[in-house]
Enzyme design. Structure first.
Site, PDB file in Angstrom:
ATOM      1  N   ASP A 193       0.871  -1.174   0.000  1.00  0.00           N
ATOM      2  CA  ASP A 193       0.000   0.000   0.000  1.00  0.00           C
ATOM      3  C   ASP A 193       0.912   1.229   0.000  1.00  0.00           C
ATOM      4  OD1 ASP A 193      -1.632   2.169   0.600  1.00  0.00           O
ATOM      5  OD2 ASP A 193      -2.920   1.033   1.949  1.00  0.00           O
ATOM      6  N   TYR A 249      -4.811  11.322  -3.709  1.00  0.00           N
ATOM      7  CA  TYR A 249      -5.213  12.600  -3.121  1.00  0.00           C
ATOM      8  C   TYR A 249      -4.283  13.081  -2.019  1.00  0.00           C
ATOM      9  CZ  TYR A 249      -7.708   9.372   0.058  1.00  0.00           C
ATOM     10  OH  TYR A 249      -8.055   8.340   0.898  1.00  0.00           O
ATOM     11  N   LYS A 250      -3.236  12.338  -1.709  1.00  0.00           N
ATOM     12  CA  LYS A 250      -2.272  12.785  -0.698  1.00  0.00           C
ATOM     13  C   LYS A 250      -1.123  13.514  -1.385  1.00  0.00           C
ATOM     14  CE  LYS A 250      -3.392   9.305   2.827  1.00  0.00           C
ATOM     15  NZ  LYS A 250      -4.546   8.632   2.195  1.00  0.00           N
TER      16      LYS A 250
END
Length: 431
Positions: free
Chosen positions: A216, A241-242
């Site tokens: 991940d 989105y990070k």
């Protein structure tokens, strides 16, 4: 602080001088942040890239408004998941045709687990253990538990049982891995502490037991240097989105090593994963490439925004981003420990560079209230249970003086106990 560009005595002025010589300094102009805000939460939601709004407006007004249904062909909508996937591959050590941008990280993790287990059912049916980390991001554990519950429920009469084995302080990874392990699923960078696994070594250890490995990359992609093929990984998932700045809730990605692409299978066999979706066949034939990991119709406006953030990341030198990340996190740790030494702050992020991602976490008995007070002062980080103040260090739009100023606000809040007010202790739904 190792390899720091700050010379002489540590001061705000020395930080300003370091900012002047920063080779990444101009990237800050490619993001739009409010005045008076020091944004230390890019590890949770990245800042808005310049051009993102205009791109969405183009999709809505021109491609949708004028092109209508034709834009699936004329504007390239249909090819976006693979086009963006190839861009992400360049950031994470993948090859062309190994990545697609689609769905959510949780859904993509389910697909990867299902695919890995299916391969093991054929090659090594005795392997029925998924190893993951107790301190993994909760959704990763929940998805692993969910897929084992499903497998066990449909095979109840046969006596075949799958299990999730959680590594922790009492059960280290070396002891958890054995010849019953089907899949090892880990976050490359821990969401709470910022601790980072050595990807190549861990992957090799799992492979020695015949396990397949899923990484991940939610807190790694765009923040640390990742080379999935060099590490010989099997699968990877992550969000955009990070650190990739794709926008709130933007689609995630899934990477599958090319060696598995002739065999991989996933149960969410939606029409977009069909070999020829527009033949509208009455039975399913999977695409014989990474497109097999798609499912349904894609969110085009969200995908379009993702590309803006990706293009900025691709313009930056990954080694320079990582070097600045380590310099800024070193600086943040040093300043907190020097200037806030009288307060009950406990560093839980590794000091060793090779074991650290790009965020820094401290525990404080009143962590939630302290973070709420910081946010009220324009220093935006976030809070994670238990008692963890989490500060994301995003090198493309943060500088050395920003770190100095953020720690100074933290010191003032702690020294004056301004956090000790009811308004800062009232829990929001999202922390």
């Amino acid at each position: 602080m190792a390899q720091s560009p700050i010379t002489g005595a540590l001061s705000r002025e020395s930080c300003v001088v370091a900012d002047r010589s920063d080779p990444l300094a101009l990237f800050k102009n490619r993001f739009l942040l409010p005045e008076g805000v020091i944004y230390l939460d890019g590890n949770s939601l990245g800042a808005r890239p310049a051009g993102a709004l205009e791109r969405v407006q183009e999709v809505v007004s021109a491609e949708w408004g004028e092109g209508l249904i034709r834009s699936w062909n004329t504007a390239g909508w249909f090819d976006l998941p693979g086009k963006l996937g190839d861009k992400i591959s360049r950031l994470v050590g993948g090859r062309q045709g190994e990545t697609v941008v689609t769905d959510t990280t949780s859904l993509n993790l389910f697909k990867a687990l299902a695919s890995a287990i299916r391969i093991q059912q054929v090659d090594h049916p005795e392997k029925r253990v998924i190893v993951t980390e107790r301190d993994n991001f909760p959704t990763d554990v929940y998805i692993a538990e969910g897929i084992t519950d499903f497998l066990n429920s449909v095979a109840e009469e046969s006596g075949v049982r799958y299990e999730v084995r959680l590594i922790d302080e009492d059960l280290p990874l070396a002891e958890a891995l054995d010849d019953s392990t089907a899949v090892l699923a880990l976050s490359h960078v821990n969401y709470r502490t910022g601790a980072m696994w050595e990807m190549a070594d861990v992957t090799a250890a799992a492979h020695r037991h015949g396990a397949l490995v899923i990484w991940d990359l939610a807190h790694a992609a765009g923040a640390v240097e990742v080379d999935l093929n060099a590490a010989d990984a099997d699968y990877a998932v992550g969000c955009t989105y990070k650190y990739l700045n794709g926008g709130p809730g933007s689609p995630a990605f899934i990477w599958v090593n090319a060696r598995h692409q002739g065999r991989f299978w996933q149960p969410l066999t939606g029409w977009w994963s069909h070999a020829k979706p527009f033949e509208m066949a009455d039975s399913y034939t999977p695409a014989n490439n990474i497109g097999r990991f798609l499912c349904g119709t894609q969110p085009i406006s969200a995908l379009a925004m993702v590309e803006i953030g990706l293009d900025i990341m691709l313009d930056a030198d990954a080694a320079a981003v990582r070097a600045k990340s380590l310099e800024l996190t070193d600086l943040f740790i040093a300043l907190v420990e020097q200037r806030c030494a009288e307060h009950p702050l406990e560093l839980i992020t590794p000091r060793e560079h090779a074991k650290r991602g790009s965020h820094v976490s401290f525990r404080h008995p009143e962590g939630y209230a302290v973070m709420s007070a910081l946010i009220a002062r324009g220093v935006i980080g976030d809070y994670r249970e238990p008692e963890v103040l989490r500060f994301g260090i995003t090198p493309l739009y943060l500088g050395y003086a920003d770190v100095w100023d953020a720690v100074e606000v933290l010191r003032e809040i702690l020294d004056t106990r301004s956090w000790d007010r009811d308004e800062f202790k009232l829990r929001n739904a999202v922390t």
